[in-house]
Design an enzyme around this catalytic site. Structure first.
Site, PDB file in Angstrom:
ATOM      1  CG  HIS A   1      -0.189   0.382   2.494  1.00  0.00           C
ATOM      2  ND1 HIS A   1       0.758  -0.436   3.052  1.00  0.00           N
ATOM      3  CD2 HIS A   1      -0.247   1.471   3.293  1.00  0.00           C
ATOM      4  CE1 HIS A   1       1.240   0.117   4.152  1.00  0.00           C
ATOM      5  NE2 HIS A   1       0.655   1.280   4.319  1.00  0.00           N
TER       6      HIS A   1
HETATM    7  N1  UDP Z   1      -4.221  -5.584   7.977  1.00  0.00           N
HETATM    8  C1  UDP Z   1      -5.474  -6.131   8.128  1.00  0.00           C
HETATM    9  N2  UDP Z   1      -6.155  -6.555   7.012  1.00  0.00           N
HETATM   10  C2  UDP Z   1      -5.614  -6.494   5.781  1.00  0.00           C
HETATM   11  C3  UDP Z   1      -4.306  -5.952   5.639  1.00  0.00           C
HETATM   12  C4  UDP Z   1      -3.635  -5.495   6.770  1.00  0.00           C
HETATM   13  O1  UDP Z   1      -5.995  -6.241   9.228  1.00  0.00           O
HETATM   14  O2  UDP Z   1      -6.273  -6.919   4.820  1.00  0.00           O
HETATM   15  C5  UDP Z   1      -3.562  -5.066   9.179  1.00  0.00           C
HETATM   16  C6  UDP Z   1      -2.191  -5.620   9.457  1.00  0.00           C
HETATM   17  O3  UDP Z   1      -2.274  -6.740  10.295  1.00  0.00           O
HETATM   18  C7  UDP Z   1      -1.463  -4.466  10.119  1.00  0.00           C
HETATM   19  C8  UDP Z   1      -2.153  -3.259   9.579  1.00  0.00           C
HETATM   20  O4  UDP Z   1      -3.358  -3.685   8.976  1.00  0.00           O
HETATM   21  O5  UDP Z   1      -1.646  -4.458  11.508  1.00  0.00           O
HETATM   22  C9  UDP Z   1      -1.247  -2.619   8.577  1.00  0.00           C
HETATM   23  O6  UDP Z   1      -1.808  -1.487   8.133  1.00  0.00           O
HETATM   24  P1  UDP Z   1      -1.153  -0.695   6.937  1.00  0.00           P
HETATM   25  O7  UDP Z   1      -0.390  -1.657   6.093  1.00  0.00           O
HETATM   26  O8  UDP Z   1      -2.248   0.088   6.331  1.00  0.00           O
HETATM   27  O9  UDP Z   1      -0.187   0.337   7.657  1.00  0.00           O
HETATM   28  P2  UDP Z   1       1.262   0.331   8.295  1.00  0.00           P
HETATM   29  O10 UDP Z   1       1.407  -0.857   9.170  1.00  0.00           O
HETATM   30  O11 UDP Z   1       2.256   0.325   7.179  1.00  0.00           O
HETATM   31  O12 UDP Z   1       1.327   1.599   9.071  1.00  0.00           O
END
Ligand code: UDP
Length: 363
Positions: free
Chosen positions: A198
């Protein structure tokens, strides 16, 4: 006042919302507004009440920060919180930090001190600015504390707590019915790859996005099903590039509720992701992650749970690891998470309670 705006903030602040109960006034800026990234997550994480819902999602970065800061400042004036808590590195984090700082309300930053040392990332700017204006810096690790000290931040403002993601994962995993989730998608434990993508640098750069999806397709063609919950930003970009056919060989899903995502992650032979949170969660569930980035602000897990790969390296590196996955998983199962012991939220809550409790002369 606890402020969040995106999926990862909801995940990591939910334990604190639950811990503080009625003492917490909860604000959602609406940065993530898609129901699958927001409403579903509130429910998954046990947040029963949002006291103030803003709608800044979809605006350019400066407008999001400006409007959210203005509206949070109004709420601060009206409700007079004794303390404001933010988490991470999003526009919501920075907006709420600015509003608290401007009003002179004590500000705590959960997950302070992360540094990718990459000035191209908007997240890096957000986290640096918030760390420098926050009063209490809740660092997950000693390495995070060292980053803050190196920038001249006073040690008295820093408390090493661990990262609340550890307790967030444990809360979701208690009593999880994983077999049903795997069976619905026709997957065998340790027999598939789970991927997410993402980040701006991957998704908004067409050559990176297309190369990564071609690598996913190659992994799937080698006999390892690839489950790919598609982030809204990624789906929109694929549509605009007329490249949605690159999802055909994958098990492409809408973003998954947290408990479902963790169930799949817990039995994946390999995770492939550019997410920050997934690098941490993998250390709690004991799975390897190929991080499709050229830097990480979470070096604690590099060389054990995580490894940085380019889109071009991804398929050959996956093939090599998956060829000997049994011993690799057995080794990871013996390693503790470097991100905490599951008591970060209790430490943060205790610090906040002490900070807002009346001093003897006030009571
Ligand atoms: N996640 C989720 N469902 C999905 C994809 C990711 O629950 O289909 C969760 C994942 O376990 C993690 C979080 O979303 O805790 C990650 O969010 P994102 O990748 O948007 O942000 P980042 O971690 O990079 O800040």
């Amino acid at each position: 006042m606890i402020v969040f705006g995106t999926r990862p903030e909801i995940i990591k602040l939910a334990p604190l919302v639950r811990e503080l109960g009625d003492a917490a006034y909860v604000v959602h800026t609406g940065q993530h507004y898609d129901p699958g990234m927001s409403r579903v997550f509130l429910r998954s994480c046990g947040i029963e009440r949002v006291d103030l819902q803003l709608h800044v999602g979809g605006l350019p970065r400066a407008a999001q920060i400006g409007r959210a800061a203005e509206q949070i400042a109004e709420a601060v004036t009206r409700f007079e919180p004794r303390y404001v808590v933010v988490q991470g590195d999003t526009n919501a984090t920075f907006a709420a930090a600015l509003a608290a700082n401007a009003a002179g309300v004590r500000l705590g930053h959960v997950e302070a001190g992360l540094r990718a040392n990459d000035r191209r990332m908007p997240e890096e700017h957000n986290r640096v600015m918030v760390d420098h204006i926050a009063d209490d810096l809740f660092a997950a690790t000693e390495a995070n504390r060292a980053n803050l000290l190196a920038e001249g931040i006073d040690d008295e403002r820093i408390l090493v707590t661990g990262n609340p993601v550890v307790e967030a994962v444990r809360a979701q995993r208690a009593g999880a019915a994983d077999a049903d989730v795997l069976a619905e998608l026709g997957l065998d434990p340790d027999g598939y790859v789970l991927a997410t993508l993402h980040r701006q640098e991957n998704v908004d750069t067409p050559e990176n996005l297309l190369a990564t999806l071609r690598a996913f397709t190659a992994i799937a063609a080698s006999g390892w099903p690839v489950v790919f919950p598609v982030h809204p930003r990624t789906r929109a970009m694929l549509a605009s590039l007329d490249a949605t056919h690159l999802l055909d060989a994958l098990i492409a899903e809408e973003p998954l509720p947290y408990e479902r995502f963790l169930a799949l992650a817990a039995h994946a032979a390999l995770l492939v992701s550019d997410s920050g949170g997934i690098q941490e969660e993998a250390t709690v569930i004991g799975r390897p992650v190929f991080v499709v980035r050229d830097s990480t602000e979470r070096p604690e897990a590099l060389g054990s749970f995580t490894r940085l790969v380019t889109p071009q390296e991804l398929a050959p590196a996956a093939s090599a690891l998956l060829g000997a996955i049994g011993p690799a998983l057995a080794r990871l199962a013996t390693l503790p998470s470097p991100f905490g012991d599951g008591h970060a939220t209790a430490r943060i809550a205790a610090h906040i309670r002490a900070a807002v409790s009346p001093r003897p002369e006030e009571s």
